[in-house]
Write a protein that holds these residues in place. Structure first.
Motif, PDB file in Angstrom:
ATOM      1  N   GLY A   1       6.936  10.850   4.661  1.00 36.56           N
ATOM      2  CA  GLY A   1       5.890   9.948   3.833  1.00 36.56           C
ATOM      3  C   GLY A   1       4.328  10.676   3.976  1.00 36.56           C
TER       4      GLY A   1
ATOM      5  N   SER B   1       2.978  11.675   1.174  1.00 30.32           N
ATOM      6  CA  SER B   1       2.380  11.412  -0.180  1.00 30.32           C
ATOM      7  C   SER B   1       1.280  10.433  -0.251  1.00 30.32           C
TER       8      SER B   1
ATOM      9  N   ARG C   1       8.883  10.619  -1.824  1.00 24.78           N
ATOM     10  CA  ARG C   1       9.731  10.519  -3.226  1.00 24.78           C
ATOM     11  C   ARG C   1       8.722  10.965  -4.400  1.00 24.78           C
ATOM     12  N   ARG C   2       7.397  10.806  -4.200  1.00 25.11           N
ATOM     13  CA  ARG C   2       6.421  11.228  -5.170  1.00 25.11           C
ATOM     14  C   ARG C   2       6.195  12.605  -5.349  1.00 25.11           C
TER      15      ARG C   2
ATOM     16  N   GLN D   1      12.300  13.754  -1.528  1.00 26.38           N
ATOM     17  CA  GLN D   1      13.407  13.192  -1.394  1.00 26.38           C
ATOM     18  C   GLN D   1      13.259  11.719  -0.930  1.00 26.38           C
ATOM     19  N   ASP D   2      14.109  11.072  -1.369  1.00 24.51           N
ATOM     20  CA  ASP D   2      14.183   9.715  -0.951  1.00 24.51           C
ATOM     21  C   ASP D   2      14.861   9.507   0.374  1.00 24.51           C
TER      22      ASP D   2
ATOM     23  N   ALA E   1       7.021   8.040   7.269  1.00 21.83           N
ATOM     24  CA  ALA E   1       7.742   7.146   6.233  1.00 21.83           C
ATOM     25  C   ALA E   1       7.764   5.670   6.605  1.00 21.83           C
TER      26      ALA E   1
ATOM     27  N   VAL F   1      15.165   4.080   6.039  1.00 24.55           N
ATOM     28  CA  VAL F   1      13.780   4.788   6.040  1.00 24.55           C
ATOM     29  C   VAL F   1      13.176   5.095   7.230  1.00 24.55           C
TER      30      VAL F   1
ATOM     31  N   VAL G   1       5.779   7.520  14.188  1.00 22.70           N
ATOM     32  CA  VAL G   1       4.931   6.445  13.676  1.00 22.70           C
ATOM     33  C   VAL G   1       5.493   5.010  13.696  1.00 22.70           C
ATOM     34  N   ALA G   2       5.170   4.125  14.754  1.00 23.16           N
ATOM     35  CA  ALA G   2       5.564   2.988  15.233  1.00 23.16           C
ATOM     36  C   ALA G   2       4.755   1.956  14.663  1.00 23.16           C
TER      37      ALA G   2
ATOM     38  N   PRO H   1       0.008   1.952  15.163  1.00 25.30           N
ATOM     39  CA  PRO H   1      -1.297   1.391  14.711  1.00 25.30           C
ATOM     40  C   PRO H   1      -1.290   0.095  14.510  1.00 25.30           C
ATOM     41  N   GLY H   2      -2.414  -0.224  14.528  1.00 24.20           N
ATOM     42  CA  GLY H   2      -2.963  -1.679  13.829  1.00 24.20           C
ATOM     43  C   GLY H   2      -3.108  -1.803  12.460  1.00 24.20           C
TER      44      GLY H   2
ATOM     45  N   GLU I   1      -2.254   2.597   1.901  1.00 25.44           N
ATOM     46  CA  GLU I   1      -1.694   1.994   0.846  1.00 25.44           C
ATOM     47  C   GLU I   1      -0.438   0.890   0.992  1.00 25.44           C
TER      48      GLU I   1
ATOM     49  N   HIS J   1      -0.384  -2.056   2.618  1.00 29.61           N
ATOM     50  CA  HIS J   1      -0.584  -3.454   2.161  1.00 29.61           C
ATOM     51  C   HIS J   1      -0.414  -3.866   0.668  1.00 29.61           C
TER      52      HIS J   1
HETATM   53  N1  LIG Z   1      -1.189   0.676   7.261  1.00 30.45           N
HETATM   54  C1  LIG Z   1      -1.082   0.006   8.471  1.00 30.45           C
HETATM   55  O1  LIG Z   1      -1.807  -1.168   8.745  1.00 30.45           O
HETATM   56  C2  LIG Z   1      -0.056   0.426   9.158  1.00 30.45           C
HETATM   57  C3  LIG Z   1       0.028  -0.443  10.474  1.00 30.45           C
HETATM   58  C4  LIG Z   1       1.065   0.124  11.413  1.00 30.45           C
HETATM   59  C5  LIG Z   1       2.050   0.843  11.085  1.00 30.45           C
HETATM   60  N2  LIG Z   1       2.198   1.753  10.026  1.00 30.45           N
HETATM   61  C6  LIG Z   1       2.822   2.513   9.780  1.00 30.45           C
HETATM   62  O2  LIG Z   1       2.572   3.749   9.227  1.00 30.45           O
HETATM   63  C7  LIG Z   1       3.397   4.380   8.425  1.00 30.45           C
HETATM   64  C8  LIG Z   1       2.559   5.193   7.373  1.00 30.45           C
HETATM   65  O3  LIG Z   1       2.326   3.953   6.437  1.00 30.45           O
HETATM   66  P1  LIG Z   1       1.100   4.050   5.668  1.00 30.45           P
HETATM   67  O4  LIG Z   1       0.091   2.919   6.366  1.00 30.45           O
HETATM   68  O5  LIG Z   1       0.434   5.299   5.537  1.00 30.45           O
HETATM   69  O6  LIG Z   1       1.573   3.440   4.324  1.00 30.45           O
HETATM   70  P2  LIG Z   1       1.461   4.107   2.626  1.00 30.45           P
HETATM   71  O7  LIG Z   1      -0.067   4.615   2.515  1.00 30.45           O
HETATM   72  O8  LIG Z   1       2.024   3.117   1.992  1.00 30.45           O
HETATM   73  O9  LIG Z   1       2.575   5.180   2.992  1.00 30.45           O
HETATM   74  C9  LIG Z   1       3.597   5.402   3.249  1.00 30.45           C
HETATM   75  C10 LIG Z   1       4.590   6.637   2.908  1.00 30.45           C
HETATM   76  O10 LIG Z   1       5.752   6.386   3.039  1.00 30.45           O
HETATM   77  C11 LIG Z   1       6.648   7.178   1.984  1.00 30.45           C
HETATM   78  N3  LIG Z   1       7.833   6.371   1.724  1.00 30.45           N
HETATM   79  C12 LIG Z   1       8.000   4.760   1.509  1.00 30.45           C
HETATM   80  N4  LIG Z   1       9.342   4.914   1.399  1.00 30.45           N
HETATM   81  C13 LIG Z   1       9.978   6.105   1.275  1.00 30.45           C
HETATM   82  C14 LIG Z   1      11.128   6.464   0.840  1.00 30.45           C
HETATM   83  N5  LIG Z   1      12.445   5.592   0.674  1.00 30.45           N
HETATM   84  N6  LIG Z   1      11.704   7.854   1.258  1.00 30.45           N
HETATM   85  C15 LIG Z   1      10.629   8.632   1.427  1.00 30.45           C
HETATM   86  N7  LIG Z   1       9.442   8.359   1.575  1.00 30.45           N
HETATM   87  C16 LIG Z   1       8.956   7.053   1.675  1.00 30.45           C
HETATM   88  C17 LIG Z   1       5.640   6.802   0.908  1.00 30.45           C
HETATM   89  O11 LIG Z   1       6.003   8.094  -0.090  1.00 30.45           O
HETATM   90  P3  LIG Z   1       6.549   7.802  -1.526  1.00 30.45           P
HETATM   91  O12 LIG Z   1       6.398   6.238  -1.991  1.00 30.45           O
HETATM   92  O13 LIG Z   1       5.949   8.794  -2.498  1.00 30.45           O
HETATM   93  O14 LIG Z   1       8.122   8.058  -1.344  1.00 30.45           O
HETATM   94  C18 LIG Z   1       4.192   7.142   1.472  1.00 30.45           C
HETATM   95  O15 LIG Z   1       3.944   8.440   1.541  1.00 30.45           O
HETATM   96  C19 LIG Z   1       4.473   3.606   8.098  1.00 30.45           C
HETATM   97  O16 LIG Z   1       5.755   3.898   9.162  1.00 30.45           O
HETATM   98  C20 LIG Z   1       4.037   2.283   8.660  1.00 30.45           C
HETATM   99  O17 LIG Z   1       4.951   1.404   9.172  1.00 30.45           O
HETATM  100  C21 LIG Z   1       1.185   1.387   9.058  1.00 30.45           C
END
Ligand SMILES: NC(=O)c1ccc[n+]([C@@H]2O[C@H](COP(=O)([O-])OP(=O)(O)OC[C@H]3O[C@@H](n4cnc5c(N)ncnc54)[C@H](OP(=O)(O)O)[C@@H]3O)[C@@H](O)[C@H]2O)c1
Length: 269
Positions: free
Chosen positions: A11, A13, A36-37, A61-62, A90, A112, A139-140, A187-188, A193, A195
């Motif tokens: 994840g 990207s 994936r991107r 990779q997906d 991811a 995933v 990352v939980a 994280p909270g 991206e 949301h």
């Molecule tokens: N942001 C928050 O508020 C928050 C809070 C608590 C926990 N988290 C956790 O933090 C982690 C990272 O999320 P983020 O907040 O950084 O979100 P994000 O900005 O949307 O990034 C998510 C990443 O996951 C990748 N991903 C999604 N589906 C995938 C797939 N099928 N195969 C491979 N890669 C995939 C995306 O890449 P592609 O789309 O290019 O594949 C992207 O790089 C997640 O595990 C999320 O549950 C986030």
């Protein structure tokens, strides 16, 4: 040790994953970026090589696809690289309830967010044990502490699972005397991206500013935690307070609060 250590980041990207890549590179680690991107990964790899003078590897990779983990490991092998670090990052939120989502959606989600991270750990661990060093961050989420909610059914379950898994793995590594650390980062609300992808940006906007963190300090907390051998890290004072509350509140009260508050940030359609 010849050359830099390598960390594999899933994840990478966007959001926390891209920030992990920058912060590990700033510490002199080479970075293998997967998501994936491809265009996003390529741009990040160019930025990192230029700024931090470390080597990068892009693996598109997906993680929901059958055999994705073996394909990633195959590309690493072909490049002659073995990771000393792994960031299982991811992820996404799957809106809707268990009633109104398809099995295909739930299965992809589990692959995933749960199957792929655990498979990656299992397959990278023997190499880490052989070399006597490993740093693993799963990352939980704070959601792993909170009661289950109406909507986004399996999110809290898989995040709670990753917390328990990380605690067990850290305990096993300690007992075996390996310098292998495994940490669940919880994280909270974090500005990424996340949301936008799960369609809850408008709902999330209603939560107060003080509940949100930037990606930078969240990632720093995770990296410091894993270096110290902390099995679980909750970044930020507000998130720590929420995590404590979930442990001391009577369970029925916790569930009632989730019932009322959950509808502000969980989509049921
Ligand atoms: N942001 C928050 O508020 C928050 C809070 C608590 C926990 N988290 C956790 O933090 C982690 C990272 O999320 P983020 O907040 O950084 O979100 P994000 O900005 O949307 O990034 C998510 C990443 O996951 C990748 N991903 C999604 N589906 C995938 C797939 N099928 N195969 C491979 N890669 C995939 C995306 O890449 P592609 O789309 O290019 O594949 C992207 O790089 C997640 O595990 C999320 O549950 C986030």
């Amino acid at each position: 040790m010849a050359g830099n250590r390598l960390v594999l980041i899933t994840g990478a990207s966007a959001g926390l994953g891209a920030e992990f890549a920058r912060q590990y590179a700033a510490k002199g680690w080479d970075v293998a970026l997967t998501a994936r991107r491809a265009d996003r990964l390529d741009a990040l790899a160019r930025e990192i090589e230029e700024k931090y003078k470390v080597a990068t590897l892009v693996i598109t990779q997906d993680l929901a696809a059958e055999g994705a983990v073996d394909a990633i490991l195959g590309e690493l092998k072909e490049a002659g690289r073995t990771p000393d670090g792994l960031v299982n990052n991811a992820g996404y939120g799957l809106p809707g309830t268990f009633f109104n989502t398809s099995w295909e959606e739930q299965e992809a989600f589990l692959r995933v967010l749960y199957h792929a991270p655990i498979e990656l750990v299992h397959k990278l661990l023997p190499g880490m044990a052989e070399r006597g060093f490993g740093r693993i961050i799963n990352v939980a989420s704070l959601a792993g502490y909170a009661p289950g909610s109406n909507g986004h059914t399996l999110y809290a379950s898989v995040k709670a699972g990753l917390i328990k898994f990380s605690e067990s793995l850290q305990a096993e590594a300690n007992a075996a005397g390996h310098d292998i650390n495994c940490c669940a980062l919880c994280p909270g609300f974090t500005f990424t991206e996340f949301h936008d992808v799960n369609g809850t940006r408008e709902m999330a906007k209603d939560s107060p500013e003080w509940m949100w963190m930037e990606a930078g300090p969240v990632v720093t907390a995770g990296m410091q935690g894993v270096s110290r051998g902390q099995p679980v890290v909750v970044p930020g004072a507000v998130n720590k307070g929420v995590a404590t509350l979930t442990r001391i509140l009577p369970e029925p009260l916790g569930r009632e609060i989730m019932k009322r508050q959950g509808r502000r940030f969980r989509k049921t359609e």
